[in-house]
Design a protein around this motif. Structure first.
Motif, PDB file in Angstrom:
ATOM      1  N   PHE A 168       0.790  -1.388   0.032  1.00  0.00           N
ATOM      2  CA  PHE A 168       0.077   0.037  -0.104  1.00  0.00           C
ATOM      3  C   PHE A 168       0.820   1.176   0.133  1.00  0.00           C
ATOM      4  CE2 PHE A 168      -2.984  -3.042   1.942  1.00  0.00           C
ATOM      5  CZ  PHE A 168      -4.094  -2.871   0.972  1.00  0.00           C
ATOM      6  N   ARG A 169       2.215   1.219   0.262  1.00  0.00           N
ATOM      7  CA  ARG A 169       3.145   2.285   0.244  1.00  0.00           C
ATOM      8  C   ARG A 169       4.202   2.165  -0.832  1.00  0.00           C
ATOM      9  NH1 ARG A 169       3.565   4.453   5.709  1.00  0.00           N
ATOM     10  NH2 ARG A 169       5.825   4.623   5.643  1.00  0.00           N
ATOM     11  N   ARG A 170       4.053   1.435  -1.492  1.00  0.00           N
ATOM     12  CA  ARG A 170       5.210   1.128  -2.708  1.00  0.00           C
ATOM     13  C   ARG A 170       4.736   2.184  -3.991  1.00  0.00           C
ATOM     14  NH1 ARG A 170       4.352  -2.030  -6.864  1.00  0.00           N
ATOM     15  NH2 ARG A 170       6.400  -2.865  -6.964  1.00  0.00           N
ATOM     16  N   SER A 171       5.719   2.388  -4.692  1.00  0.00           N
ATOM     17  CA  SER A 171       5.818   3.102  -5.764  1.00  0.00           C
ATOM     18  C   SER A 171       5.511   1.937  -6.972  1.00  0.00           C
ATOM     19  CB  SER A 171       7.199   3.620  -6.361  1.00  0.00           C
ATOM     20  OG  SER A 171       7.428   4.479  -5.381  1.00  0.00           O
ATOM     21  N   ASP A 172       4.384   2.280  -7.893  1.00  0.00           N
ATOM     22  CA  ASP A 172       3.908   1.486  -8.899  1.00  0.00           C
ATOM     23  C   ASP A 172       3.727   2.027 -10.044  1.00  0.00           C
ATOM     24  OD1 ASP A 172       2.535  -0.678 -10.070  1.00  0.00           O
ATOM     25  OD2 ASP A 172       0.580   0.043  -9.584  1.00  0.00           O
ATOM     26  N   TYR A 178       2.153   7.545  -2.874  1.00  0.00           N
ATOM     27  CA  TYR A 178       2.073   7.010  -1.513  1.00  0.00           C
ATOM     28  C   TYR A 178       3.139   6.687  -0.875  1.00  0.00           C
ATOM     29  CZ  TYR A 178      -2.975   5.998  -3.619  1.00  0.00           C
ATOM     30  OH  TYR A 178      -3.762   6.034  -4.430  1.00  0.00           O
ATOM     31  N   ASN A 179       4.158   6.837  -1.559  1.00  0.00           N
ATOM     32  CA  ASN A 179       5.759   6.229  -1.113  1.00  0.00           C
ATOM     33  C   ASN A 179       6.534   7.376  -0.682  1.00  0.00           C
ATOM     34  OD1 ASN A 179       8.273   5.035  -0.643  1.00  0.00           O
ATOM     35  ND2 ASN A 179       8.197   3.968  -2.705  1.00  0.00           N
ATOM     36  N   PRO A 180       6.895   7.656   0.515  1.00  0.00           N
ATOM     37  CA  PRO A 180       7.741   8.610   1.164  1.00  0.00           C
ATOM     38  C   PRO A 180       9.297   8.619   0.669  1.00  0.00           C
ATOM     39  CG  PRO A 180       7.346   7.154   2.627  1.00  0.00           C
ATOM     40  CD  PRO A 180       6.561   6.809   1.642  1.00  0.00           C
ATOM     41  N   PHE A 181       9.407   7.390  -0.139  1.00  0.00           N
ATOM     42  CA  PHE A 181      10.782   7.210  -0.702  1.00  0.00           C
ATOM     43  C   PHE A 181      10.857   7.039  -2.128  1.00  0.00           C
ATOM     44  CE2 PHE A 181      10.827   6.030   3.790  1.00  0.00           C
ATOM     45  CZ  PHE A 181      12.067   6.646   4.193  1.00  0.00           C
ATOM     46  N   VAL A 182      11.755   6.825  -2.816  1.00  0.00           N
ATOM     47  CA  VAL A 182      11.873   6.635  -4.283  1.00  0.00           C
ATOM     48  C   VAL A 182      11.511   5.196  -4.626  1.00  0.00           C
ATOM     49  CG1 VAL A 182      13.391   6.974  -6.173  1.00  0.00           C
ATOM     50  CG2 VAL A 182      13.357   8.607  -4.676  1.00  0.00           C
ATOM     51  N   GLU A 183      12.285   4.383  -4.119  1.00  0.00           N
ATOM     52  CA  GLU A 183      12.169   2.935  -4.457  1.00  0.00           C
ATOM     53  C   GLU A 183      11.207   2.011  -3.340  1.00  0.00           C
ATOM     54  OE1 GLU A 183      11.804   0.884  -6.507  1.00  0.00           O
ATOM     55  OE2 GLU A 183      13.380  -0.609  -6.184  1.00  0.00           O
ATOM     56  N   ASN A 184      11.280   0.930  -3.640  1.00  0.00           N
ATOM     57  CA  ASN A 184      10.399   0.037  -2.744  1.00  0.00           C
ATOM     58  C   ASN A 184      11.337  -0.876  -2.152  1.00  0.00           C
ATOM     59  OD1 ASN A 184       8.179   0.849  -4.053  1.00  0.00           O
ATOM     60  ND2 ASN A 184       8.126  -0.486  -5.697  1.00  0.00           N
ATOM     61  N   TYR A 185      10.842  -1.817  -1.238  1.00  0.00           N
ATOM     62  CA  TYR A 185      11.796  -2.793  -0.418  1.00  0.00           C
ATOM     63  C   TYR A 185      12.778  -3.284  -1.458  1.00  0.00           C
ATOM     64  CZ  TYR A 185       9.192  -2.227   3.789  1.00  0.00           C
ATOM     65  OH  TYR A 185       8.479  -1.852   5.136  1.00  0.00           O
ATOM     66  N   ILE A 186      13.773  -3.752  -0.834  1.00  0.00           N
ATOM     67  CA  ILE A 186      14.914  -4.732  -1.558  1.00  0.00           C
ATOM     68  C   ILE A 186      14.391  -5.865  -2.116  1.00  0.00           C
ATOM     69  CG2 ILE A 186      16.810  -6.136  -1.451  1.00  0.00           C
ATOM     70  CD1 ILE A 186      17.737  -4.226   1.028  1.00  0.00           C
ATOM     71  N   MET A 187      13.444  -6.712  -1.203  1.00  0.00           N
ATOM     72  CA  MET A 187      12.518  -7.502  -1.653  1.00  0.00           C
ATOM     73  C   MET A 187      11.180  -7.356  -1.910  1.00  0.00           C
ATOM     74  SD  MET A 187      13.133 -11.634  -0.359  1.00  0.00           S
ATOM     75  CE  MET A 187      11.988 -11.430   1.569  1.00  0.00           C
ATOM     76  N   ASP A 188      10.752  -7.026  -3.069  1.00  0.00           N
ATOM     77  CA  ASP A 188       9.551  -6.178  -3.252  1.00  0.00           C
ATOM     78  C   ASP A 188       8.486  -7.064  -3.562  1.00  0.00           C
ATOM     79  OD1 ASP A 188       7.691  -4.128  -4.027  1.00  0.00           O
ATOM     80  OD2 ASP A 188       8.391  -4.536  -5.958  1.00  0.00           O
TER      81      ASP A 188
END
Length: 447
Positions: A168-172, A178-188
């Motif tokens: 719910f917080r990732r970039s798509d 919704y993402n306060p950062f540029v990228e998603n988790y390492i294991m997405d």
């Protein structure tokens, strides 16, 4: 450019097709930040069918640098050292764009279809998926069912599987609002699969969800011919099951707490993509790759150019058994979002399961009080995994700091500094002693 033209065309549609309020809906702008599953609060009266055409667009300027300590290696048919990293320079990444179409079909019945107009992985237009969501079943004309549906939500179609809260917080693709950062988790963890989910909400804040899908990104009706090394039987393409239980409550005007536990399981898949189902690609470009082309092909191992730069797919393509816990706390403008994940799985050529664990913590402060249109944040993310063919674990660590500004509810600018390191890779692997670091600036629009 085609993505820009399509978004402009959407903006010029008649007003009857724009800016429509939807029932049980997550807005595509700042109002959707920190929303998870849609609420059962019915605030929009239904008068007639409505269609909302919206979109997301992002563009970024990247200033990253990389290095490794892998020993030089050559391969037949390729020129130069295949373990050398591409030299990076400052520049703009490929912009990405999404097109969102939502329709309020009837009272309590909403449909969504999302298209990737342009993205890093697939530069042409692709359909992400579509689903129908039932929050009321008035057409059944049953008082009992109407009463039950005050606490039930049913979702059917091809959609983002609700495993964990991070999705719910990732970039798509073009949607980075919704993402306060540029990228998603390492294991997405992200996959769109065909299936259904049923939610039961309570007024106390507790909820539970159960779901079943086909377990595949690409649906198939062709019987499997590959032999599973563990069962010695042809692949069966079993359904996948997932579920979530949680508590989410605004305790008072200043404090909100949400805690959830999720699980996903599939025993036999054509190609499970829970950890590799993103068809848009990473928002870090070319950070740890060697694009060494020979005869129109690229290398076929970790050295290969990848649209998923900076991520790790553990390779659980046949069997997946994974659980995730999430904690979200918000006191006034201060937010904490934590993740703990334990995943096990294997490929069809493996007999035994391997393991991957992931931990992450976001600390965000949004200000000023009331508007919260600025923020400063820090993320720590670490993954430890046993990869196929390896005898010991590898570890990837990431630290990221971010600054953000919602210029309006629909226009966002953010800046991130990231540092990511790789440990445990063999000396002849391009990721041995690997690291990338630097800044990324990103602008995003959502409506």
């Amino acid at each position: 450019m085609k993505a820009i033209y399509l978004l402009l065309a959407a903006a010029l549609l008649p007003l009857s097709l724009k800016a429509q309020e939807m029932q049980f809906f997550r807005p595509n702008n700042q109002l959707g930040v920190n929303m998870f599953e849609t609420s059962k609060i019915d605030t929009v009266p239904f008068k007639a069918m409505k269609v909302k055409v919206g979109g997301n667009f992002e563009m970024a300027f990247q200033a990253l640098r990389n290095f490794n300590t892998a020993i030089p290696e050559t391969k037949t048919g390729f020129t130069g050292n295949v373990n050398s990293l591409e030299k990076l320079t400052n520049g703009f990444d490929l912009p990405m764009a999404n097109l969102n179409v939502d329709a309020q079909l009837e009272d309590g019945i909403r449909m969504n279809i999302t298209m990737y107009l342009a993205s890093r992985h697939h530069e042409d237009t692709w359909v992400k998926g579509g689903y129908i969501q039932f929050d009321k079943l008035l057409f059944l004309k049953s008082d009992i069912i109407n009463m039950l549906m005050k606490n039930i939500t049913i979702k059917v179609g091809q959609f983002d599987v609700d495993y964990g809260d991070q999705h719910f917080r990732r970039s798509d693709g073009g949607n980075t609002i919704y993402n306060p950062f540029v990228e998603n988790y390492i294991m997405d963890e992200f996959a769109t699969e065909i299936g259904a989910e049923v939610y039961i909400h309570t007024n106390s804040g507790f909820f539970v969800m159960g779901g079943m899908t086909n377990g595949e990104l690409d649906a198939t009706v062709v019987a499997g011919t590959k032999i599973d090394s563990a069962t010695h039987q042809p692949n069966q393409f079993d359904p996948a099951f997932h579920g979530k239980i949680g508590f989410d409550k605004q305790v008072n005007k200043d404090f909100r707490v949400r805690i959830t536990g999720s699980g996903y399981i599939v025993h036999s898949a054509n190609s499970s993509t829970l950890f590799g189902g993103d068809r848009t690609g990473s928002h870090y470009f070319n950070v740890m790759e060697n694009q060494n082309v020979a005869n129109g092909t690229t290398l076929s191992d970790e050295n290969d150019y990848s649209p998923f730069s900076g991520r790790l797919n553990p390779g659980f393509s046949e069997e997946v058994n994974t659980v995730m816990g999430n904690l979200f706390l918000k006191y006034k403008g201060l937010e904490f979002f934590g993740t703990a994940e334990d995943a096990k799985g294997r490929a069809i050529t493996e007999v035994n399961e391997r393991k991957a664990t992931q931990y992450a913590a976001d600390l965000i402060y949004r200000f000023p009080q009331g508007k919260e249109n600025f923020w400063v944040g820090f993320r720590y993310n670490t993954v430890t995994a046993l990869l196929q063919g390896y005898t010991s674990n590898i570890t990837i660590d990431r630290e990221a700091g971010s600054l953000g500004w919602f210029i309006t509810k629909n226009i966002l600018a953010k800046a991130e500094y990231v540092n990511q390191s790789y440990e445990g890779y063999p000396a002849a692997n391009i990721l041995n002693g690997g690291n990338f670091h630097g800044a990324v600036l990103e602008a995003s629009i959502g409506f």
